[in-house]
Design a protein around this motif. Structure first.
Motif, PDB file in Angstrom:
ATOM      1  N   VAL A  80       0.829  -1.199   0.000  1.00  0.00           N
ATOM      2  CA  VAL A  80       0.000   0.000   0.000  1.00  0.00           C
ATOM      3  C   VAL A  80       0.869   1.256   0.000  1.00  0.00           C
ATOM      4  O   VAL A  80       0.550   2.245  -0.671  1.00  0.00           O
ATOM      5  CB  VAL A  80      -0.968  -0.007   1.200  1.00  0.00           C
ATOM      6  N   ILE A  81       1.972   1.246   0.729  1.00  0.00           N
ATOM      7  CA  ILE A  81       2.887   2.397   0.725  1.00  0.00           C
ATOM      8  C   ILE A  81       3.387   2.665  -0.693  1.00  0.00           C
ATOM      9  O   ILE A  81       3.433   3.822  -1.145  1.00  0.00           O
ATOM     10  CB  ILE A  81       4.063   2.149   1.684  1.00  0.00           C
ATOM     11  N   MET A  82       3.739   1.620  -1.416  1.00  0.00           N
ATOM     12  CA  MET A  82       4.219   1.796  -2.777  1.00  0.00           C
ATOM     13  C   MET A  82       3.118   2.360  -3.683  1.00  0.00           C
ATOM     14  O   MET A  82       3.366   3.223  -4.534  1.00  0.00           O
ATOM     15  CB  MET A  82       4.749   0.466  -3.319  1.00  0.00           C
ATOM     16  N   GLU A  83       1.890   1.902  -3.466  1.00  0.00           N
ATOM     17  CA  GLU A  83       0.773   2.395  -4.277  1.00  0.00           C
ATOM     18  C   GLU A  83       0.494   3.867  -3.993  1.00  0.00           C
ATOM     19  O   GLU A  83       0.304   4.671  -4.913  1.00  0.00           O
ATOM     20  CB  GLU A  83      -0.478   1.554  -4.008  1.00  0.00           C
ATOM     21  N   VAL A  84       0.503   4.247  -2.728  1.00  0.00           N
ATOM     22  CA  VAL A  84       0.222   5.636  -2.371  1.00  0.00           C
ATOM     23  C   VAL A  84       1.356   6.552  -2.811  1.00  0.00           C
ATOM     24  O   VAL A  84       1.125   7.682  -3.264  1.00  0.00           O
ATOM     25  CB  VAL A  84      -0.016   5.752  -0.852  1.00  0.00           C
ATOM     26  N   THR A  85       2.584   6.077  -2.705  1.00  0.00           N
ATOM     27  CA  THR A  85       3.741   6.889  -3.103  1.00  0.00           C
ATOM     28  C   THR A  85       3.646   7.311  -4.567  1.00  0.00           C
ATOM     29  O   THR A  85       4.051   8.419  -4.936  1.00  0.00           O
ATOM     30  CB  THR A  85       5.043   6.113  -2.859  1.00  0.00           C
ATOM     31  N   ALA A  86       3.087   6.451  -5.404  1.00  0.00           N
ATOM     32  CA  ALA A  86       2.953   6.774  -6.821  1.00  0.00           C
ATOM     33  C   ALA A  86       2.052   7.984  -7.041  1.00  0.00           C
ATOM     34  O   ALA A  86       2.139   8.642  -8.090  1.00  0.00           O
ATOM     35  CB  ALA A  86       2.397   5.566  -7.576  1.00  0.00           C
ATOM     36  N   TYR A  87       1.208   8.291  -6.040  1.00  0.00           N
ATOM     37  CA  TYR A  87       0.325   9.453  -6.138  1.00  0.00           C
ATOM     38  C   TYR A  87       0.944  10.697  -5.495  1.00  0.00           C
ATOM     39  O   TYR A  87       0.334  11.768  -5.515  1.00  0.00           O
ATOM     40  CB  TYR A  87      -1.018   9.154  -5.480  1.00  0.00           C
ATOM     41  N   GLY A  88       2.117  10.550  -4.903  1.00  0.00           N
ATOM     42  CA  GLY A  88       2.819  11.703  -4.351  1.00  0.00           C
ATOM     43  C   GLY A  88       2.219  12.264  -3.077  1.00  0.00           C
ATOM     44  O   GLY A  88       2.345  13.468  -2.810  1.00  0.00           O
ATOM     45  N   LEU A  89       1.618  11.409  -2.264  1.00  0.00           N
ATOM     46  CA  LEU A  89       0.963  11.879  -1.042  1.00  0.00           C
ATOM     47  C   LEU A  89       1.780  11.533   0.202  1.00  0.00           C
ATOM     48  O   LEU A  89       2.335  10.431   0.309  1.00  0.00           O
ATOM     49  CB  LEU A  89      -0.427  11.250  -0.910  1.00  0.00           C
ATOM     50  N   PRO A  90       1.858  12.453   1.174  1.00  0.00           N
ATOM     51  CA  PRO A  90       2.493  12.142   2.457  1.00  0.00           C
ATOM     52  C   PRO A  90       1.786  10.971   3.138  1.00  0.00           C
ATOM     53  O   PRO A  90       0.568  10.801   2.995  1.00  0.00           O
ATOM     54  CB  PRO A  90       2.324  13.431   3.262  1.00  0.00           C
ATOM     55  N   ILE A  91       2.550  10.181   3.890  1.00  0.00           N
ATOM     56  CA  ILE A  91       2.025   8.939   4.460  1.00  0.00           C
ATOM     57  C   ILE A  91       2.265   8.871   5.958  1.00  0.00           C
ATOM     58  O   ILE A  91       3.392   9.074   6.435  1.00  0.00           O
ATOM     59  CB  ILE A  91       2.690   7.717   3.789  1.00  0.00           C
ATOM     60  N   LEU A  92       1.215   8.550   6.690  1.00  0.00           N
ATOM     61  CA  LEU A  92       1.288   8.114   8.088  1.00  0.00           C
ATOM     62  C   LEU A  92       0.868   6.659   8.078  1.00  0.00           C
ATOM     63  O   LEU A  92      -0.267   6.343   7.721  1.00  0.00           O
ATOM     64  CB  LEU A  92       0.356   8.946   8.969  1.00  0.00           C
ATOM     65  N   CYS A  93       1.780   5.755   8.423  1.00  0.00           N
ATOM     66  CA  CYS A  93       1.506   4.319   8.357  1.00  0.00           C
ATOM     67  C   CYS A  93       1.449   3.731   9.758  1.00  0.00           C
ATOM     68  O   CYS A  93       2.317   4.002  10.594  1.00  0.00           O
ATOM     69  CB  CYS A  93       2.588   3.606   7.545  1.00  0.00           C
ATOM     70  N   GLU A  94       0.421   2.923  10.002  1.00  0.00           N
ATOM     71  CA  GLU A  94       0.344   2.235  11.282  1.00  0.00           C
ATOM     72  C   GLU A  94       1.600   1.391  11.494  1.00  0.00           C
ATOM     73  O   GLU A  94       2.216   0.905  10.542  1.00  0.00           O
ATOM     74  CB  GLU A  94      -0.904   1.340  11.338  1.00  0.00           C
ATOM     75  N   LYS A  95       1.955   1.242  12.769  1.00  0.00           N
ATOM     76  CA  LYS A  95       3.083   0.383  13.098  1.00  0.00           C
ATOM     77  C   LYS A  95       2.687  -1.063  12.793  1.00  0.00           C
ATOM     78  O   LYS A  95       1.502  -1.384  12.746  1.00  0.00           O
ATOM     79  CB  LYS A  95       3.491   0.584  14.570  1.00  0.00           C
ATOM     80  N   PRO A  96       3.635  -1.958  12.530  1.00  0.00           N
ATOM     81  CA  PRO A  96       5.085  -1.756  12.567  1.00  0.00           C
ATOM     82  C   PRO A  96       5.687  -1.361  11.225  1.00  0.00           C
ATOM     83  O   PRO A  96       6.890  -1.319  11.095  1.00  0.00           O
ATOM     84  CB  PRO A  96       5.591  -3.121  13.005  1.00  0.00           C
TER      85      PRO A  96
END
Length: 321
Positions: A80-96
């Motif tokens: 999911v991080i890789m998918e969101v990064t493609a849209y250029g959006l800042p990310i807050l990801c749940e741990k871990p």
């Protein structure tokens, strides 16, 4: 007052709904869209005044967002991080932030290559009594700190489906304590030793790429003795049977004094957690808007997960291939 930060929530399961409750009281952050792949979960998402999409792309292609909060099962974090990064959006990801150190490193590298703000949701850093303890330790008020103990005992084990994707007790629970210990003391975790009890019958099912489903054991309680890089010691205590309710506390023993913080008290329910989650999201909004990161970084997440991996390897029942 800064304009409301438009946050997209990815994942509306148990923890995603906890975030929704926390952010309902925020004047800084508003959840303006939700993505949830499970039709069953979508049908029961509480009214939040935000549209609910069946997929991440559908949400990101439609909505104007300032950042996203990822609250999907741990084994989907990197994807999911890789998918969101493609849209250029800042990310807050749940741990871990992934099941393994390698996954977390890949997540960090992906967001760094895109020059995106990236924060990991270790909410303990936003609990006022813990912040006060950290400041006292840093100021030398407790003298030489010989021991820091971090306890987390849940009222009952999680359901089987969650557990199968969680990575086991050290990855699911222990990373909170490892991150908290590093943050409180300003020291790294050097050597450690672990003991455990309550081996889960049948273990966990892991789906490893190219190897198909495999079973690995999990346990219901574990204790870790830690050697800290500055010369002190630490104890992490984890358990899944605390019938009075979820409990978490920390203690510091120094030559000039001892401090105990019962920051998650069964008598108070989730109040402290909700307040910390709200402050964490608001700090992320400031970070994503050009400020500094006051929460956990990708490097912090890597360090916590590294300690969790070493603790897992130290328990024979959990480290079998």
């Amino acid at each position: 007052m800064a304009p409301s930060f438009r946050l997209g929530l990815i994942g509306a399961g148990r923890m995603g709904r906890t975030h929704l409750r926390a952010l309902a009281g925020s004047q800084r952050v508003t959840v303006t869209a939700i993505a949830e792949v499970s039709e069953q979960i979508r049908r029961t998402v509480p009214a939040a005044g935000a549209p609910v999409y069946p997929g991440i792309a559908e949400m990101l292609d439609t909505e104007t967002l300032d950042g996203v909060l990822i609250v999907v099962p741990t084994d989907r974090h990197l994807q999911v991080i890789m998918e969101v990064t493609a849209y250029g959006l800042p990310i807050l990801c749940e741990k871990p932030c992934g099941l393994t150190v390698a996954e977390t490193r890949a997540a960090v590298a992906t967001t760094q290559a895109a020059a995106l703000p990236f924060q990991v949701a270790y909410w303990r850093r936003f609990v006022p009594p813990l912040r006060a303890l950290r400041e006292r330790i840093a100021a030398g008020e407790l003298g030489t700190v010989h021991l820091v103990t971090c306890y987390q005992w849940d009222d009952r084990p999680p359901w089987t489906e969650f557990r199968a994707h969680s990575g086991g007790i050290f990855v699911d629970m222990g990373v909170h304590e490892f991150d908290q210990m590093r943050w409180l003391t300003g020291q790294d975790i050097d050597s450690l030793a672990a003991v455990a009890s309550g081996v889960v019958p049948g273990g966990l099912v892991r789906h490893d790429a190219g190897r198909g489903p495999r079973r690995s054991a999990d346990v219901d309680s574990a204790q870790v003795l830690v050697e800290l890089s500055g010369g002190g010691s630490g104890i992490v205590s984890l358990g899944r049977f605390h019938p009075a309710g979820d409990m978490a506390r920390a203690e510091a023993f120094g030559t000039n004094g001892t401090v105990r913080c019962d920051f998650l008290d069964p008598a108070e329910g989730e109040r402290a957690q909700l307040a910390a989650l709200r402050e964490q999201a608001e700090s992320f909004a400031d970070f994503a808007s050009g400020g500094t990161c006051t929460g956990a970084t990708g490097a912090d997440a890597i360090a916590a997960l590294d300690a969790a991996a070493r603790a897992t390897a130290a328990v024979p029942a959990m480290s079998a291939p």
